[in-house]
Design a protein around this motif. Structure first.
Motif, mmCIF file in Angstrom:
data_model
loop_
_atom_site.group_PDB
_atom_site.id
_atom_site.type_symbol
_atom_site.label_atom_id
_atom_site.label_comp_id
_atom_site.label_asym_id
_atom_site.label_seq_id
_atom_site.Cartn_x
_atom_site.Cartn_y
_atom_site.Cartn_z
ATOM 1 N N ILE A 264 5.739 -13.162 0.434
ATOM 2 C CA ILE A 264 6.360 -12.205 1.349
ATOM 3 C C ILE A 264 6.903 -11.056 0.510
ATOM 4 C CG2 ILE A 264 8.177 -11.815 3.053
ATOM 5 C CD1 ILE A 264 8.031 -14.848 3.645
ATOM 6 N N VAL A 265 6.430 -9.852 0.785
ATOM 7 C CA VAL A 265 6.833 -8.678 0.010
ATOM 8 C C VAL A 265 7.687 -7.774 0.881
ATOM 9 C CG1 VAL A 265 6.038 -6.901 -1.568
ATOM 10 C CG2 VAL A 265 4.519 -8.778 -0.983
ATOM 11 N N LEU A 266 8.801 -7.319 0.322
ATOM 12 C CA LEU A 266 9.758 -6.494 1.056
ATOM 13 C C LEU A 266 9.610 -5.035 0.622
ATOM 14 C CD1 LEU A 266 12.824 -8.890 0.615
ATOM 15 C CD2 LEU A 266 10.984 -8.987 2.320
ATOM 16 N N PHE A 267 9.279 -4.189 1.568
ATOM 17 C CA PHE A 267 9.064 -2.769 1.300
ATOM 18 C C PHE A 267 10.118 -1.928 2.002
ATOM 19 C CE2 PHE A 267 4.884 -4.031 -0.078
ATOM 20 C CZ PHE A 267 4.417 -3.000 -0.884
ATOM 21 N N SER A 268 10.548 -0.875 1.308
ATOM 22 C CA SER A 268 11.375 0.153 1.940
ATOM 23 C C SER A 268 10.499 1.375 2.199
ATOM 24 C CB SER A 268 12.542 0.528 1.026
ATOM 25 O OG SER A 268 12.082 1.296 -0.076
ATOM 26 N N LYS A 269 11.098 2.443 2.655
ATOM 27 C CA LYS A 269 10.328 3.667 2.882
ATOM 28 C C LYS A 269 9.923 4.331 1.567
ATOM 29 C CE LYS A 269 14.354 6.757 3.285
ATOM 30 N NZ LYS A 269 15.052 7.721 4.156
ATOM 31 N N ALA A 270 10.425 3.783 0.430
ATOM 32 C CA ALA A 270 10.130 4.390 -0.868
ATOM 33 C C ALA A 270 8.686 4.188 -1.300
ATOM 34 C CB ALA A 270 11.068 3.815 -1.933
ATOM 35 N N SER A 271 7.979 3.240 -0.692
ATOM 36 C CA SER A 271 6.577 3.038 -1.055
ATOM 37 C C SER A 271 5.805 2.569 0.166
ATOM 38 C CB SER A 271 6.441 2.047 -2.214
ATOM 39 O OG SER A 271 7.182 0.871 -1.971
ATOM 40 N N ASN A 272 4.486 2.730 0.090
ATOM 41 C CA ASN A 272 3.620 2.488 1.239
ATOM 42 C C ASN A 272 2.763 1.250 0.989
ATOM 43 O OD1 ASN A 272 1.813 2.504 3.326
ATOM 44 N ND2 ASN A 272 1.156 4.616 3.051
#
Length: 307
Positions: A264-272
């Motif tokens: 499970i990978v957690l992404f913010s708006k900093a990367s796509n």
């Protein structure tokens, strides 16, 4: 015998995503001498793959440092390369095309527009790294891209005396990109949840994650701290053993997912994630513009825990 140069500097996630192209290039040129130009952190690791006959370290001289650039130019020319696969396709590596003598330039598969096989698709900046590599290699006729194989990377992790049931937590990320990190307190709460469901949380990271890992272990003292103790090979082996892994958008998670660990990978708006998510047999993405707003329950809902 052909002389082939492959260029791939990093970072770790990009190196992991280049494994299939590395294999495809070796498969395309089974009898060639293949040299890899990379950066120091990845040389020893990639040497073990057996895909390269030689590995050169690029210390990436400033483009205005003419003395060091001249040294690099001399080295590149000495290789007498017939073909270059530039898998970095950065502004820097585009300039390397011009370091080869006029009339003696090798075939060039990359983004250099004056090269023999430029990858100029308008989609190259809009698709995932893997698909970009596949599209780029297709321009020069390399079309058989095998699945990534990291069996060569495995190490003996018995030295860690691990419990039988583990989950990997990767709370780090780029030191200069704190917005890419889920709060350490949430990782601590998650570690407790895992512990209550029969899984020991194993914490991975480096010196930059020391504060986060200390906070996690305050909340969950039973979590195992392996920060600054693992090689890339150890991380691959831990991924092969673990029941699951949860972490931020960071390099080690690419390696963990690539060896088949449910991730499970957690992404913010900093990367796509459409451009750079880890790839593997079971990779799930949770995205929140501000990761501080991602609740613990959202992650728990994604877990498939085997007790």
């Amino acid at each position: 015998m052909q002389n082939i140069l492959v260029i791939k500097h990093g970072a770790l996630g990009d190196v992991i995503l280049a494994q299939s192209p590395f294999q495809a290039i070796r498969q395309q040129h089974p009898d060639a001498k293949i040299t890899l130009l990379t950066t120091k952190p990845f040389a020893g690791f990639l040497e073990k793959s057996g895909l390269f006959d030689d590995i050169w370290i690029d210390d990436k001289p400033k483009l205005w440092n003419f003395k060091r650039l001249a040294t690099l130019r001399k080295k590149l020319r000495s290789g007498e390369f017939d073909r270059v696969y530039d898998l970095q396709t950065s502004q820097r590596t585009n300039t390397y095309f011009n370091l080869f003598a006029a009339g003696k330039k090798p075939e060039w598969c990359g983004y250099a527009k004056a090269g023999s096989h430029p990858h100029l698709s308008p989609m190259r900046t809009k698709i995932h790294t893997i698909e970009r590599h596949v599209d780029q290699l297709g321009v020069i006729g390399v079309t058989d891209i095998p699945a990534a194989d990291f069996s060569w990377a495995m190490t003996d992790i018995s030295k860690f005396s691990l419990p039988s049931e583990i989950a990997l937590l990767v709370p780090g990320g780029s030191a200069h990109r704190p917005e890419k990190r889920w709060p350490a307190s949430r990782f601590g709460e998650l570690a407790c949840h895992l512990q209550n469901n029969g899984l020991t949380a194993v914490l991975l990271g480096g010196p930059a994650e020391a504060d986060a890992i200390a906070e996690i272990r305050q909340l969950c003292p039973d979590a195992m701290d392996l920060s600054s103790q693992t090689s890339f090979g150890d991380i691959a082996s831990l991924g092969a053993k673990a029941k699951l892994a949860i972490g931020n958008d960071t390099g080690p998670l690419h390696l963990i997912s690539a060896v088949g660990c449910p991730t499970i990978v957690l992404f913010s708006k900093a990367s796509n994630p459409d451009m750079s998510r880890p790839r593997g047999a079971d990779v799930r993405v949770l995205r929140e513009d501000n990761l501080a707003d991602l609740p613990l329950q959202a992650v728990i809902d994604q877990l498939e825990i085997t007790s």
